[in-house]
Design an enzyme around this catalytic site. Structure first.
Site, PDB file in Angstrom:
ATOM      1  N   ARG A  33       0.823  -1.222   0.000  1.00  0.00           N
ATOM      2  CA  ARG A  33       0.000   0.000   0.000  1.00  0.00           C
ATOM      3  C   ARG A  33       0.852   1.264   0.000  1.00  0.00           C
ATOM      4  O   ARG A  33       0.431   2.306  -0.484  1.00  0.00           O
ATOM      5  CB  ARG A  33      -0.942  -0.025   1.218  1.00  0.00           C
ATOM      6  CG  ARG A  33      -2.010   1.087   1.216  1.00  0.00           C
ATOM      7  CD  ARG A  33      -3.063   0.814   2.281  1.00  0.00           C
ATOM      8  NE  ARG A  33      -4.166   1.764   2.294  1.00  0.00           N
ATOM      9  CZ  ARG A  33      -4.338   2.701   3.231  1.00  0.00           C
ATOM     10  NH1 ARG A  33      -3.482   2.803   4.218  1.00  0.00           N
ATOM     11  NH2 ARG A  33      -5.377   3.519   3.171  1.00  0.00           N
ATOM     12  N   ILE A  59      -7.258   7.684  -0.532  1.00  0.00           N
ATOM     13  CA  ILE A  59      -7.104   6.245  -0.744  1.00  0.00           C
ATOM     14  C   ILE A  59      -7.996   5.591   0.312  1.00  0.00           C
ATOM     15  O   ILE A  59      -7.978   5.990   1.490  1.00  0.00           O
ATOM     16  CB  ILE A  59      -5.628   5.793  -0.617  1.00  0.00           C
ATOM     17  CG1 ILE A  59      -5.472   4.282  -0.865  1.00  0.00           C
ATOM     18  CG2 ILE A  59      -5.017   6.162   0.728  1.00  0.00           C
ATOM     19  CD1 ILE A  59      -3.997   3.830  -0.958  1.00  0.00           C
ATOM     20  N   SER A  60      -8.801   4.612  -0.098  1.00  0.00           N
ATOM     21  CA  SER A  60      -9.732   3.970   0.837  1.00  0.00           C
ATOM     22  C   SER A  60      -8.958   3.251   1.950  1.00  0.00           C
ATOM     23  O   SER A  60      -7.811   2.864   1.765  1.00  0.00           O
ATOM     24  CB  SER A  60     -10.596   2.955   0.102  1.00  0.00           C
ATOM     25  OG  SER A  60     -11.250   3.552  -0.994  1.00  0.00           O
ATOM     26  N   SER A  61      -9.605   3.052   3.087  1.00  0.00           N
ATOM     27  CA  SER A  61      -8.956   2.336   4.192  1.00  0.00           C
ATOM     28  C   SER A  61      -8.783   0.865   3.800  1.00  0.00           C
ATOM     29  O   SER A  61      -9.586   0.325   3.032  1.00  0.00           O
ATOM     30  CB  SER A  61      -9.796   2.432   5.464  1.00  0.00           C
ATOM     31  OG  SER A  61     -10.918   1.585   5.358  1.00  0.00           O
TER      32      SER A  61
END
Ligand code: SAH
Length: 209
Positions: A33, A59-61
């Site tokens: 990530r 950015i999504s979790s």
């Protein structure tokens, strides 16, 4: 900060939050990530939170990425998948590991340029990208076994429902202030809708830039 231990800790956290799929947990452990965010924030890459990626987007979790991927996979093996809102490309890279091919649309060109570069560097060759407003779906590549949206509209775009294959599944947030995560599966004679949980995504916007 990008060590195996840091990532293993994140996977434990995801497990504790209810992610059950071994396939998904393995991929979350594998996909780096930190390569999807600015270097200045890289030390926070394996925290379970959304992080800024510029242009007012995030950015999504890891949790929401894992959850949406898990729900999509519950329907069975994935051929073609459509993603609306490429953003950093993190969810795209994860989908590329579980689907034969991924079609992804992003309305902010500068974000898409960066994401494309990451896919290239990571040798992800089963991703096709498009710059534009994704609310019309991607008719030429339809039907899809899975559709994921990472931005929340007021209503479900009809195109998403129309472009689902029979047996296909749509996983997306819906709502403006209070958002809910929905799973909609297309059967021979209609659509089966399930409400999963409360979520918080950026809004789905029209037009491109
Ligand atoms: N999964 C991505 C999420 C990025 S945030 C990640 O983890 O990085 C959601 C993205 O959806 C933003 O980049 C935003 O620009 C994009 N978006 C919003 N509305 C859109 C639309 N109508 N068509 C395509 N992309 C859209």
């Amino acid at each position: 900060m990008t060590s195996r231990r840091t990532r293993a800790r994140l996977v434990e956290l995801l497990r504790a939050q209810g992610i059950r799929s071994g396939v998904v947990l393995d991929i979350m452990q594998d996909v780096p990530r930190h390569l999807f965010i600015d270097e200045a924030l890289a030390s926070r890459a394996y925290e379970n939170t959304a992080l800024p990626i510029g242009f007012g987007q995030t950015i999504s979790s890891p949790y929401i990425v894992a959850r949406m991927t898990e729900v999509l996979l519950q329907r069975g093996p994935l051929g073609r998948v459509l993603e609306i809102g490429t953003g950093s490309g993190y969810q795209t890279a994860i989908l590329a590991r579980v689907a034969e091919s991924v079609y992804t649309i992003e309305r902010i060109e500068a974000l898409l340029t960066r994401a494309r570069w990451r896919f290239h560097k990571m040798h992800l060759r089963n991703i096709t990208t498009r710059h534009g407003d994704g609310s019309a779906g991607w008719l030429e590549a339809a039907p899809f076994d899975g559709i994921i949206a990472a931005a929340s509209p007021a209503e479900i775009p009809a195109s998403f429902l129309e472009q689902l294959a029979i047996g296909g599944r749509l996983v997306m947030p819906i709502g403006v202030d209070a958002q809910r995560l929905l799973s909609i599966t297309r059967s021979e004679d209609g659509y089966i809708q399930e409400e999963l949980e409360a979520v918080s995504f950026v809004p789905m916007l029209s037009g491109d830039r």
